[in-house]
Design an enzyme around this catalytic site. Structure first.
Site, PDB file in Angstrom:
ATOM      1  N   CYS A 127       0.717  -1.244   0.184  1.00  0.00           N
ATOM      2  CA  CYS A 127       0.091  -0.500   0.213  1.00  0.00           C
ATOM      3  C   CYS A 127       0.355   1.679  -0.286  1.00  0.00           C
ATOM      4  CB  CYS A 127      -0.607   0.050   1.439  1.00  0.00           C
ATOM      5  SG  CYS A 127      -0.316   0.307   2.815  1.00  0.00           S
ATOM      6  N   PHE A 269      -0.666   1.616 -19.323  1.00  0.00           N
ATOM      7  CA  PHE A 269      -0.577   0.361 -20.167  1.00  0.00           C
ATOM      8  C   PHE A 269       0.884   0.149 -21.529  1.00  0.00           C
ATOM      9  CE2 PHE A 269      -4.308   0.803 -18.661  1.00  0.00           C
ATOM     10  CZ  PHE A 269      -5.121  -0.072 -18.259  1.00  0.00           C
ATOM     11  N   VAL A 270       1.822   0.700 -21.234  1.00  0.00           N
ATOM     12  CA  VAL A 270       3.110   0.765 -21.664  1.00  0.00           C
ATOM     13  C   VAL A 270       3.622  -0.902 -22.011  1.00  0.00           C
ATOM     14  CG1 VAL A 270       5.471   1.738 -22.320  1.00  0.00           C
ATOM     15  CG2 VAL A 270       3.858   2.466 -21.399  1.00  0.00           C
TER      16      VAL A 270
END
Length: 285
Positions: A127, A269-270
């Site tokens: 976290c 989202f590479v």
């Protein structure tokens, strides 16, 4: 560049390996995870105070860089000049704590925000630092807006980053269980990579290494992080002056809001020769 791996960064375990109906006993490599207690010393000579400010679960290795990066990105120091030195605490009660307690000595003339210093953080590998509630709070800590001129990065460079990062991830290749933060030049040359069980720790290590080398702000740098892009990672990148941040996974809504507000170009989202640009696309050619 591949980092030198201390023996404490990984452990071996005997496991039952199942392949179809076949079972065999093999030795497996695990990424190490241990607590690190961060203490600070501050105040004028002869009136120094020492306090614990954080306990974080991390992969041992590059601990001083982790502490330096944490202090900077949490707003406890503003520059390398605020940091007098970092050492493993010799006055620990148990032998196993000897390299799990680090003290950063701040410069006597460093301006200390006592309310911020007195906050106790608890971080974990999943976290990150708890207690972040708003972008305004980060601005209040002195995080500047990044300049929008200057750096331009070709799409071909962004496409190439994940493979170059993976090639340099020595611990990931051994364990399959670590996150990475990699700093690249605008032309895609790898400058620095750090790994850790926690995304935030990997980035703090990379930023801390740059801080200790007097390389901040990182205005000519592209950052790639494994996994998703969280608000906390965007905030840390902005504090270090990184104008372009790319993530293999998705960004959160607050990460996008923060990147837009801080003037940071955020890509997500590479992978597989595609990516999305969520904020400030003018830096992407």
């Amino acid at each position: 560049m591949k980092a030198l791996l201390p023996p404490t960064s990984y452990e071996y375990a005997t496991v039952q390996q199942v392949r179809g109906e076949q079972v065999r006993e093999v030795s497996d490599v695990l990424a190490a995870e241990e607590p690190l207690e961060i203490r600070v010393g501050y105040g004028p000579a002869g009136q120094r105070e020492h306090r614990t400010i954080s306990i974080t679960m991390r992969t041992p290795g590059h601990d001083f860089e982790l502490v330096a990066g944490f202090l900077l990105t949490e707003g406890l120091i503003r520059s390398r000049a605020d940091l007098q030195g970092i050492l493993y605490c010799p006055d620990v009660e148990k032998e196993e704590e000897r390299e799990n307690v680090v003290r950063a000595e701040l410069s006597p003339n460093a301006s200390i925000d006592l309310p911020r210093l007195e906050r106790h953080f608890y971080t974990s590998s999943s976290c990150g630092v708890c207690g972040k509630t708003s972008i305004e709070a980060v601005h209040a800590a002195g995080c500047p807006r990044l300049p929008l001129g200057g750096l331009r990065v070709p799409t071909s460079v962004i496409h190439a980053l994940p493979e170059r990062q993976r090639e340099a991830q020595e611990l990931f290749e051994q364990t399959g269980g670590l996150h990475a933060a990699a700093l690249f030049s605008p032309t895609g040359e790898l400058r620095l990579l750090r790994e850790d069980v926690g995304r935030h720790n990997a980035l703090d290590k990379a930023i801390g290494a740059a801080l200790l080398a007097d390389q901040l702000p990182l205005h000519d740098t592209v950052l790639l992080v494994s996994g998703r892009a969280s608000f906390e990672l965007v905030q840390k990148a902005a504090v270090a002056g990184i104008p372009v941040m790319a993530a293999v996974g998705a960004p959160s809504s607050l990460a996008v809001s923060a990147a837009r507000d801080f003037g940071l170009t955020l890509c997500g989202f590479v992978r597989q020769q595609r990516f999305n640009v969520y904020t400030h696309p003018e830096r992407i050619i």
